[in-house]
Design a protein around this motif. Structure first.
Motif, mmCIF file in Angstrom:
data_model
loop_
_atom_site.group_PDB
_atom_site.id
_atom_site.type_symbol
_atom_site.label_atom_id
_atom_site.label_comp_id
_atom_site.label_asym_id
_atom_site.label_seq_id
_atom_site.Cartn_x
_atom_site.Cartn_y
_atom_site.Cartn_z
ATOM 1 N N ALA A 91 9.123 -1.056 -68.830
ATOM 2 C CA ALA A 91 7.412 -1.486 -68.672
ATOM 3 C C ALA A 91 7.250 -2.658 -69.037
ATOM 4 N N ILE A 92 6.083 -3.348 -68.448
ATOM 5 C CA ILE A 92 5.797 -4.737 -68.647
ATOM 6 C C ILE A 92 4.480 -4.596 -69.215
ATOM 7 N N GLU A 93 3.958 -5.675 -70.077
ATOM 8 C CA GLU A 93 2.715 -5.824 -70.740
ATOM 9 C C GLU A 93 2.291 -7.124 -70.483
ATOM 10 N N VAL A 94 1.080 -7.585 -69.957
ATOM 11 C CA VAL A 94 0.743 -8.937 -70.100
ATOM 12 C C VAL A 94 -0.597 -9.093 -70.636
ATOM 13 N N ILE A 95 -0.795 -9.702 -71.588
ATOM 14 C CA ILE A 95 -2.139 -9.829 -72.575
ATOM 15 C C ILE A 95 -2.487 -11.454 -72.428
ATOM 16 N N MET A 145 0.323 -1.247 -70.312
ATOM 17 C CA MET A 145 1.567 -1.055 -69.874
ATOM 18 C C MET A 145 1.685 -0.620 -68.525
ATOM 19 N N LEU A 146 2.461 -1.486 -67.754
ATOM 20 C CA LEU A 146 2.799 -1.078 -66.317
ATOM 21 C C LEU A 146 4.365 -0.587 -66.305
ATOM 22 N N ASN A 184 5.450 -8.925 -72.559
ATOM 23 C CA ASN A 184 6.360 -7.920 -72.923
ATOM 24 C C ASN A 184 7.011 -7.255 -72.095
ATOM 25 N N ASN A 198 12.214 -4.433 -77.172
ATOM 26 C CA ASN A 198 11.263 -5.189 -76.745
ATOM 27 C C ASN A 198 11.369 -6.764 -76.610
#
Length: 91
Positions: free
Chosen positions: A18-22, A1-2, A40, A84
């Protein structure tokens, strides 16, 4: 998470984001690699942030790229509201 730095300082006091890229992929010798990106965005605050405005747009290199309408899930934790937004994109 960033963690995300809010452009608007007023919002920075109210929302924590926060943002998450997978990237998930499969690879085989015949077809090569194929996968999807999952993006996300998580927001925690005292009020709902993405109740009506939840179209995901990525800005980079001076361009806006619309990812689309995400799946929105919510939860409460005491006085905090957690949202989310998740979206997958095939490459």
């Amino acid at each position: 998470m960033l963690g995300v730095t809010e452009i608007n300082r007023e919002l920075a006091r109210e929302y924590h984001t926060a943002i998450e890229v997978i990237y998930f992929y499969k690879e085989d010798e015949r077809r090569g690699r194929s996968g999807i990106f999952v993006v996300n965005v998580v927001s925690v605050s005292k009020q709902w942030r993405f109740l009506t405005l939840n179209e995901l747009t990525v800005t980079g290199g001076g361009k806006d790229i619309t990812i689309g309408k995400p799946k929105r899930t919510t939860a409460t934790d005491g006085d905090n509201l957690r949202e989310n937004l998740g979206r997958s994109q095939h490459n």
